[in-house]
Write a protein that holds these residues in place. Sequence first.
Motif, PDB file in Angstrom:
ATOM      1  N   ASN A  54       0.808  -1.202   0.000  1.00  0.00           N
ATOM      2  CA  ASN A  54       0.000   0.000   0.000  1.00  0.00           C
ATOM      3  C   ASN A  54       0.853   1.270   0.000  1.00  0.00           C
ATOM      4  OD1 ASN A  54      -2.426  -1.430   0.077  1.00  0.00           O
ATOM      5  ND2 ASN A  54      -2.262  -1.711   2.296  1.00  0.00           N
ATOM      6  N   ASP A  55       2.143   1.105  -0.157  1.00  0.00           N
ATOM      7  CA  ASP A  55       3.054   2.252  -0.191  1.00  0.00           C
ATOM      8  C   ASP A  55       2.994   2.888  -1.579  1.00  0.00           C
ATOM      9  OD1 ASP A  55       4.991   4.113   0.014  1.00  0.00           O
ATOM     10  OD2 ASP A  55       6.594   2.729   0.641  1.00  0.00           O
ATOM     11  N   HIS A  56       2.457   4.094  -1.632  1.00  0.00           N
ATOM     12  CA  HIS A  56       2.291   4.763  -2.932  1.00  0.00           C
ATOM     13  C   HIS A  56       3.637   5.065  -3.597  1.00  0.00           C
ATOM     14  CE1 HIS A  56      -2.092   5.608  -2.505  1.00  0.00           C
ATOM     15  NE2 HIS A  56      -1.789   5.467  -1.227  1.00  0.00           N
ATOM     16  N   SER A  57       4.719   5.140  -2.813  1.00  0.00           N
ATOM     17  CA  SER A  57       6.005   5.513  -3.402  1.00  0.00           C
ATOM     18  C   SER A  57       6.590   4.417  -4.268  1.00  0.00           C
ATOM     19  CB  SER A  57       6.993   5.860  -2.278  1.00  0.00           C
ATOM     20  OG  SER A  57       7.244   4.718  -1.467  1.00  0.00           O
ATOM     21  N   THR A  58       6.185   3.163  -4.056  1.00  0.00           N
ATOM     22  CA  THR A  58       6.758   2.089  -4.857  1.00  0.00           C
ATOM     23  C   THR A  58       6.225   2.103  -6.270  1.00  0.00           C
ATOM     24  OG1 THR A  58       5.032   0.520  -4.220  1.00  0.00           O
ATOM     25  CG2 THR A  58       6.967   0.660  -2.794  1.00  0.00           C
ATOM     26  N   ALA A 113      -5.156   1.124   9.338  1.00  0.00           N
ATOM     27  CA  ALA A 113      -5.381   2.464   9.875  1.00  0.00           C
ATOM     28  C   ALA A 113      -4.599   3.492   9.070  1.00  0.00           C
ATOM     29  CB  ALA A 113      -4.967   2.512  11.342  1.00  0.00           C
ATOM     30  N   HIS A 114      -5.288   4.548   8.666  1.00  0.00           N
ATOM     31  CA  HIS A 114      -4.649   5.565   7.811  1.00  0.00           C
ATOM     32  C   HIS A 114      -5.442   6.858   7.922  1.00  0.00           C
ATOM     33  CE1 HIS A 114      -2.452   7.311   4.434  1.00  0.00           C
ATOM     34  NE2 HIS A 114      -3.618   7.648   3.888  1.00  0.00           N
ATOM     35  N   GLY A 115      -4.796   7.910   8.466  1.00  0.00           N
ATOM     36  CA  GLY A 115      -5.396   9.235   8.496  1.00  0.00           C
ATOM     37  C   GLY A 115      -6.733   9.314   9.207  1.00  0.00           C
ATOM     38  N   GLY A 116      -6.881   8.675  10.330  1.00  0.00           N
ATOM     39  CA  GLY A 116      -8.140   8.719  11.062  1.00  0.00           C
ATOM     40  C   GLY A 116      -9.178   7.740  10.567  1.00  0.00           C
ATOM     41  N   GLY A 117      -8.861   7.015   9.521  1.00  0.00           N
ATOM     42  CA  GLY A 117      -9.774   6.001   9.005  1.00  0.00           C
ATOM     43  C   GLY A 117      -9.006   4.739   8.673  1.00  0.00           C
ATOM     44  N   PHE A 118      -9.465   4.038   7.659  1.00  0.00           N
ATOM     45  CA  PHE A 118      -8.838   2.791   7.227  1.00  0.00           C
ATOM     46  C   PHE A 118      -8.780   2.787   5.707  1.00  0.00           C
ATOM     47  CE2 PHE A 118     -10.835   2.131  11.272  1.00  0.00           C
ATOM     48  CZ  PHE A 118      -9.931   1.371  11.991  1.00  0.00           C
ATOM     49  N   ALA A 119      -7.667   2.314   5.153  1.00  0.00           N
ATOM     50  CA  ALA A 119      -7.494   2.363   3.705  1.00  0.00           C
ATOM     51  C   ALA A 119      -6.640   1.198   3.232  1.00  0.00           C
ATOM     52  CB  ALA A 119      -6.851   3.685   3.283  1.00  0.00           C
ATOM     53  N   ALA A 120      -6.826   0.851   1.967  1.00  0.00           N
ATOM     54  CA  ALA A 120      -6.008  -0.169   1.314  1.00  0.00           C
ATOM     55  C   ALA A 120      -6.155   0.009  -0.190  1.00  0.00           C
ATOM     56  CB  ALA A 120      -6.416  -1.575   1.744  1.00  0.00           C
ATOM     57  N   ASN A 180      -8.339   2.603  -4.768  1.00  0.00           N
ATOM     58  CA  ASN A 180      -8.231   2.941  -3.346  1.00  0.00           C
ATOM     59  C   ASN A 180      -9.576   2.703  -2.659  1.00  0.00           C
ATOM     60  OD1 ASN A 180      -5.446   4.106  -3.273  1.00  0.00           O
ATOM     61  ND2 ASN A 180      -6.364   5.546  -4.732  1.00  0.00           N
ATOM     62  N   VAL A 181      -9.537   1.974  -1.564  1.00  0.00           N
ATOM     63  CA  VAL A 181     -10.731   1.739  -0.745  1.00  0.00           C
ATOM     64  C   VAL A 181     -10.501   2.406   0.599  1.00  0.00           C
ATOM     65  CG1 VAL A 181     -12.278   0.022   0.235  1.00  0.00           C
ATOM     66  CG2 VAL A 181     -11.061  -0.471  -1.894  1.00  0.00           C
ATOM     67  N   VAL A 182     -11.402   3.304   0.982  1.00  0.00           N
ATOM     68  CA  VAL A 182     -11.252   4.081   2.213  1.00  0.00           C
ATOM     69  C   VAL A 182     -12.523   3.953   3.037  1.00  0.00           C
ATOM     70  CG1 VAL A 182     -10.837   6.358   3.207  1.00  0.00           C
ATOM     71  CG2 VAL A 182      -9.718   5.712   1.060  1.00  0.00           C
ATOM     72  N   TRP A 183     -12.339   3.598   4.299  1.00  0.00           N
ATOM     73  CA  TRP A 183     -13.463   3.549   5.251  1.00  0.00           C
ATOM     74  C   TRP A 183     -13.193   4.571   6.341  1.00  0.00           C
ATOM     75  CZ3 TRP A 183     -14.189   0.131  10.023  1.00  0.00           C
ATOM     76  CH2 TRP A 183     -15.500   0.247  10.509  1.00  0.00           C
ATOM     77  N   SER A 184     -14.061   5.582   6.419  1.00  0.00           N
ATOM     78  CA  SER A 184     -13.932   6.644   7.423  1.00  0.00           C
ATOM     79  C   SER A 184     -15.165   6.615   8.312  1.00  0.00           C
ATOM     80  CB  SER A 184     -13.790   8.012   6.754  1.00  0.00           C
ATOM     81  OG  SER A 184     -12.690   8.023   5.860  1.00  0.00           O
ATOM     82  N   PRO A 185     -15.190   5.716   9.307  1.00  0.00           N
ATOM     83  CA  PRO A 185     -16.393   5.582  10.140  1.00  0.00           C
ATOM     84  C   PRO A 185     -16.674   6.859  10.918  1.00  0.00           C
ATOM     85  CG  PRO A 185     -14.561   4.331  11.078  1.00  0.00           C
ATOM     86  CD  PRO A 185     -14.119   4.793   9.721  1.00  0.00           C
ATOM     87  N   SER A 186     -17.901   7.313  10.862  1.00  0.00           N
ATOM     88  CA  SER A 186     -18.285   8.507  11.600  1.00  0.00           C
ATOM     89  C   SER A 186     -18.420   8.179  13.083  1.00  0.00           C
ATOM     90  CB  SER A 186     -19.613   9.044  11.061  1.00  0.00           C
ATOM     91  OG  SER A 186     -20.671   8.125  11.322  1.00  0.00           O
ATOM     92  N   LYS A 187     -18.573   9.220  13.880  1.00  0.00           N
ATOM     93  CA  LYS A 187     -18.717   9.022  15.319  1.00  0.00           C
ATOM     94  C   LYS A 187     -20.012   8.297  15.663  1.00  0.00           C
ATOM     95  CE  LYS A 187     -15.966  13.090  16.567  1.00  0.00           C
ATOM     96  NZ  LYS A 187     -15.933  14.383  17.292  1.00  0.00           N
ATOM     97  N   VAL A 202     -13.373  -6.714   1.325  1.00  0.00           N
ATOM     98  CA  VAL A 202     -12.520  -5.897   2.187  1.00  0.00           C
ATOM     99  C   VAL A 202     -12.969  -6.076   3.632  1.00  0.00           C
ATOM    100  CG1 VAL A 202     -12.064  -4.235   0.363  1.00  0.00           C
ATOM    101  CG2 VAL A 202     -13.969  -3.838   1.917  1.00  0.00           C
ATOM    102  N   HIS A 203     -12.010  -5.913   4.534  1.00  0.00           N
ATOM    103  CA  HIS A 203     -12.278  -6.107   5.964  1.00  0.00           C
ATOM    104  C   HIS A 203     -11.485  -5.099   6.763  1.00  0.00           C
ATOM    105  CE1 HIS A 203     -11.262  -8.025   9.942  1.00  0.00           C
ATOM    106  NE2 HIS A 203     -12.581  -8.063   9.972  1.00  0.00           N
ATOM    107  N   ALA A 204     -12.083  -4.593   7.842  1.00  0.00           N
ATOM    108  CA  ALA A 204     -11.398  -3.678   8.749  1.00  0.00           C
ATOM    109  C   ALA A 204     -11.891  -3.931  10.166  1.00  0.00           C
ATOM    110  CB  ALA A 204     -11.635  -2.221   8.351  1.00  0.00           C
ATOM    111  N   MET A 205     -11.014  -3.701  11.136  1.00  0.00           N
ATOM    112  CA  MET A 205     -11.338  -3.895  12.546  1.00  0.00           C
ATOM    113  C   MET A 205     -10.942  -2.647  13.322  1.00  0.00           C
ATOM    114  SD  MET A 205     -12.402  -5.911  15.034  1.00  0.00           S
ATOM    115  CE  MET A 205     -12.304  -7.588  14.396  1.00  0.00           C
ATOM    116  N   ARG A 206     -11.883  -2.112  14.102  1.00  0.00           N
ATOM    117  CA  ARG A 206     -11.622  -0.932  14.916  1.00  0.00           C
ATOM    118  C   ARG A 206     -11.281  -1.329  16.350  1.00  0.00           C
ATOM    119  NH1 ARG A 206     -16.909   2.649  14.537  1.00  0.00           N
ATOM    120  NH2 ARG A 206     -15.583   4.138  15.647  1.00  0.00           N
ATOM    121  N   ASP A 207     -10.415  -0.542  16.980  1.00  0.00           N
ATOM    122  CA  ASP A 207     -10.150  -0.648  18.420  1.00  0.00           C
ATOM    123  C   ASP A 207      -9.870  -2.081  18.840  1.00  0.00           C
ATOM    124  OD1 ASP A 207     -12.923   1.599  18.804  1.00  0.00           O
ATOM    125  OD2 ASP A 207     -10.804   2.080  18.500  1.00  0.00           O
ATOM    126  N   SER A 208      -8.871  -2.691  18.270  1.00  0.00           N
ATOM    127  CA  SER A 208      -8.553  -4.083  18.575  1.00  0.00           C
ATOM    128  C   SER A 208      -7.194  -4.161  19.266  1.00  0.00           C
ATOM    129  CB  SER A 208      -8.549  -4.935  17.296  1.00  0.00           C
ATOM    130  OG  SER A 208      -8.249  -6.273  17.593  1.00  0.00           O
TER     131      SER A 208
END
Length: 703
Positions: free
Chosen positions: A35-39, A66-73, A130-137, A164-170
């Motif tokens: 997921n490193d954009h520089s490569t 975890a990426h920038g307050g959300g989740f991305a891949a 790019n898949v981004v999940w930014s869960p609201s409060k 896609v799968h993501a886990m919060r606060d684990s």
Amino acid sequence: MSARLRLLVCLICALVAGGVVTAQAAPPHSGPNPNDHSTGVLVGTTTGNGGVEITTPYGQPLELEAHGGGFAAQFALRNGGAQPIPMKELLVRSFTDEPGQPPDPDLVVRVGEGAPGPFTLAPGVTKKVNVVWSPSKLTRVRQLYAQVLVQPDTAAFPLQVVTVHAMRDSAFPLVTAHPLGWLLLLPLLGALATALLGLRGTKDTVDPRIRLIGLAVTAAQLLLALYALGNFDPELTRSMGNDGLQLVDRIVASGPSGIELSLGVDGLGVVLVTVVALASFLAILVTPGADDTRLATAAESRAVPLVLLVSAAAIAFFTVGDLVLLVLFGVLLAVAAVRLIAAEPTPAARVIARRVGATWALGLALLAGAVSILRSHSGAGFLVDGTHAAHLSSIVELIRQGLVGTGALPQASVKVTYVLLVAAALLFSPLLPLGGGLVAAISPASAPEDGEGDALPFAGGAIPMILAGTLVPAGTYLLLRVVAAILPEAVRWSGPATATLGALLFLANALAASVTPSLWRRAALLVGAQGAAALLGLASLTQEGIAAAYLLTVAPVIALLFLSGCGLRAGSRGGRLVGVVGALFAAALIGPGAWGTLLAVTGAFASAPVASVLGAIAFAVSAGVGAFGAYRALAATSSRRPGAGADRAKGWSSWELGTAFVVLLFAAVLSVYPAGLMAPFGGALRDSTDRLDPPGPDQIASL
């Protein structure tokens, strides 16, 4: 257990444990970061058929980090052919989307940094997605499963998906991210270890480490279950994410067959998992140690591997999300339970084991027939690794497909499937006339009797306790988790008839309890009667009746669990806990259980008045039997024999009176306010009510 049986237990545990370990294994994160954009390059696993090739970093599901307050891949699309491929807009199926509602706004997919399409994929060209999940409060879900639909705008290439799968606060993700997997794995490993140790013993001796391992395993299992219960969000509903399930683990069991080993719980499932863990721990706790002078010490200690195997099978039965695996784990549960009952060194135990085995075998055969019908009429879909399957047996997918509403399941098949499922649920329950074997198994029939013929719990083993927490709730769980979820239309069509059947079974078992001389058989029959009242409540199609079905799935089971535990532990401690038996009897069978049956009766009055009247009579009988049984228990314990050859005790000790007071206080609180037992069911209860009693146009307009 015989040596061959121990080897069979070892083999089963090793196979299932291997599957669970595979399911929980984390993908190796080594080498360059995909997921490193520089490569500028995405490496990993590639799937495709010469057209659109999909590359994901470590296979599927694609883990969002975890990426920038959300989740991305990221994943990559490449045209492996020689012609341009027009692509439709990349859509997301997030499992929070209800029909007619917009997709989840927190989950976004983009081709590069632009829009999700449509676009054209030129030959040999690779595009990053790019898949981004930014869960609201306000988002309640702590875990995300979603599918990105990759669909060419041409019939030459098929639809593909990226899960896609993501886990919060684990924290401590190896354990906390897979609590259900560990709950299943721990007793399997424990059964494997204790069975191997049992091979070293003789007929009359037992390795003392067997019980210690069992205690350690079940204690850890109970702590994990309490962790799962404490981290469960009771208000999460199906529309909020993951089809209302939490603590989900998914792995493909058979791609060509469309079968996933998917573990997850709703409010009912998480409570039953906790009950199973508690029953397992207490069952091992009351099993005698190697230095215990009680009868049949070696036989009971050698039953520890079977207790652990029953525990693992029950955890799987109450959490698995695939109907085919539900049947298979049901078979494992029945076989282990029957062998556990037969391990008791009495001819009566072998007779009871055969009766339980026969009823469960018939019930599983009916369940397998219903699953075959549902599976054959199910639509196509995708598994968690992106594999396409022509037919699925996933419970959540069958709910989403709406087989009855869409007409995919013909009316004749609906009726046959419904009858098969309800019959299987009744066979799994301790209901007369066919469930007499299970009634006998959860009653300590080997206990000596007092002068009036009531069996008091001075003897027995861990069998009634573990069966109370595993086999007893299986029938009502099947009704709520499968029948009401997949075939709500059938429940509505047959409501009055099903409610009448439930009321008749409720009355018959309450009357049977009123004439039995044994206190503990009376308790078992009342538990079965309340299971029939759950069927009455479910078929009433009212919020009160459905709530009663949830309450009656749990309250009587906990009652029987503590009744059995109190009695069995009393046998090894000189009768010191027998003084609270009457209080526990009243607490569980006259308190929350009475509330549940009363809710079922009143809830059915509007839709099935005849069934409601029959249920009212049964309620009066069961309440009277329970009150009389509590009185008999209290009277018997005041002049009991605490042990063989001992003098009769003169009343209760201060310790016994204090314990009884605490239990009675707890019983009074639950009797007046049983909402404490209902708290975990909030979201699951709303989902069941919406399916069985959907709001009408006027109700929707008023919202």
